[in-house]
Design an enzyme around this catalytic site. Structure first.
Site, PDB file in Angstrom:
ATOM      1  N   HIS A   1      47.249  68.720  27.215  1.00  0.00           N
ATOM      2  CA  HIS A   1      46.388  67.483  27.304  1.00  0.00           C
ATOM      3  C   HIS A   1      47.274  66.749  27.577  1.00  0.00           C
ATOM      4  O   HIS A   1      48.250  65.981  26.910  1.00  0.00           O
ATOM      5  CB  HIS A   1      45.509  67.046  26.244  1.00  0.00           C
ATOM      6  CG  HIS A   1      44.453  68.027  25.799  1.00  0.00           C
ATOM      7  ND1 HIS A   1      44.893  69.496  24.947  1.00  0.00           N
ATOM      8  CD2 HIS A   1      43.478  68.457  25.971  1.00  0.00           C
ATOM      9  CE1 HIS A   1      43.712  70.035  24.930  1.00  0.00           C
ATOM     10  NE2 HIS A   1      42.990  69.392  25.263  1.00  0.00           N
TER      11      HIS A   1
ATOM     12  N   ASP B   1      44.096  69.339  30.520  1.00  0.00           N
ATOM     13  CA  ASP B   1      42.786  68.834  30.445  1.00  0.00           C
ATOM     14  C   ASP B   1      42.621  67.447  30.096  1.00  0.00           C
ATOM     15  O   ASP B   1      43.688  66.833  29.485  1.00  0.00           O
ATOM     16  CB  ASP B   1      41.939  69.637  29.384  1.00  0.00           C
ATOM     17  CG  ASP B   1      41.660  71.224  29.491  1.00  0.00           C
ATOM     18  OD1 ASP B   1      41.832  71.664  30.741  1.00  0.00           O
ATOM     19  OD2 ASP B   1      40.860  71.699  28.668  1.00  0.00           O
TER      20      ASP B   1
END
Length: 264
Positions: free
Chosen positions: A221, A76
Site C-alpha cells: 500500500h 492498493d
C-alpha cells in the site's frame, strides 16, 4: 484547514482501522479462497489461454512467464501523496506494477497520477470507490462500488479496468456475479507485508522477501509511510534472485483474466 499530509494520514488511519483487526481474517480468506469460487493460479491461466487479440498481446510485452521466473508487484488504496515518488522509483528501476486504486479521496484527488500510471505502462485497476467490504453490502451498492472507479479510470486513461481487488480480499458468489457483469476479474495476492501495521521499511522488505516465490503477487500500500522507501530494496533483492517483474496481465499471459473469476 488540515494539511494535505494530515489528510492522507487520516485516510491511512481509516484504512488501517479496517485492516488491522481483520488482518488474520484477510490472510485466511486469501489463502483458503473466497466464497465458493475456484481460485485460478497464474500457471493455470497460462496453460489454457483464450483467444487473444493482437492489441491485447502487444500489452504483455516480450516477457514470457512460462519461461522466466515472474513476480507481480501490486499496490492498493492509492493514488496518494507518495505515489509520485513510487512512480519515480519504478521508472528508474524499469519495473511495471499493477495499481488497484480507490476512487473517493484518491482517484478524484490525484487524477494526474492515474494518467501517469497508465502512460508509464502500469496496469491501472480498481480497489472499489470507498473501500466498503463487498460481502457486507447489497448488490446495488456492490455494483456502484465497482462501477464508479471503472468510469473514472476510463475517463482519465482511455482504458476501462479489467481487474479489481476486493477490500480485505473478501468476496462471495454475489461479488463474482456482479464482477462478471461488469467485465472484471478478481485478483488476490500471495505475499503480504502487512505494511498497514508498521512504518519500518526494513521489516516490510524482510516480510516480502521471505514470502516471494515464482508467480507471486505482492500486496503493498503506497499510502503508508514505510512502504515506498522499502520498494527499491525489494526490487533489487528480487532481481538478484532472478525474478522478472511483470503486471498481473503479463503474469497470466498468454492467458487472460476472465470476468467473474478469482486469481491468486
Amino acid at each position: 484547514m488540515p494539511s494535505l499530509t494530515q489528510k492522507m494520514k487520516n485516510t491511512g488511519a481509516r484504512l488501517r482501522a479496517v485492516a488491522v483487526p481483520a488482518a488474520a481474517v484477510c490472510l485466511a480468506v486469501a489463502l483458503t479462497g473466497c466464497g465458493r469460487a475456484d481460485i485460478t493460479a497464474p500457471s493455470s491461466a497460462r496453460a489454457h489461454p483464450a483467444t487473444t487479440s493482437t492489441a491485447q498481446a502487444a500489452r504483455f510485452g516480450s516477457v514470457d512467464c512460462r519461461e522466466v521466473k515472474c513476480i507481480a508487484l501490486t499496490f492498493d488504496a492509492g493514488p496518494s501523496e507518495n505515489s509520485a515518488r513510487l512512480l519515480d522509483i519504478l521508472k528508474e528501476k524499469q519495473v511495471p506494477a499493477t495499481f488497484f486504486l480507490l476512487g473517493k479521496r484518491h482517484i478524484e484527488k490525484y487524477p494526474e497520477l492515474v494518467r501517469r500510471m497508465a502512460d508509464e505502462g502500469h496496469e491501472v485497476a480498481s480497489h472499489t470507490w470507498d473501500h466498503k467490504i463487498l460481502t457486507r453490502i447489497e448488490p446495488d451498492e456492490i455494483r456502484e462500488e465497482l462501477q464508479r472507479p471503472n468510469d473514472e479510470i476510463e475517463r482519465l486513461t482511455g482504458r476501462r479496468p479489467t481487474l479489481m481487488r476486493p477490500p480485505q480480499g473478501r468476496t462471495n458468489d454475489t461479488v463474482h456475479e456482479i464482477s462478471r457483469e461488469l467485465g472484471l476479474a478478481e485478483v488476490l495476492w500471495t505475499v503480504t507485508a502487512k505494511d498497514y501495521t508498521t512504518t519500518d521499511s526494513a521489516l516490510i522488505r524482510k516480510r516480502v522477501l521471505a514470502q516471494a516465490d515464482r508467480d507471486g503477487i505482492i500486496l503493498l500500500h503506497d499510502i503508508y509511510d514505510g512502504t515506498v522507501p522499502a520498494v527499491p530494496g525489494i526490487i533489487d533483492a528480487l532481481k538478484e534472485r532472478g525474478f522478472v517483474f511483470v503486471t498481473v496481465p503479463q503474469l497470466l499471459a498468454p492467458g487472460t483474466a476472465e470476468p467473474g473469476k478469482v486469481y491468486r
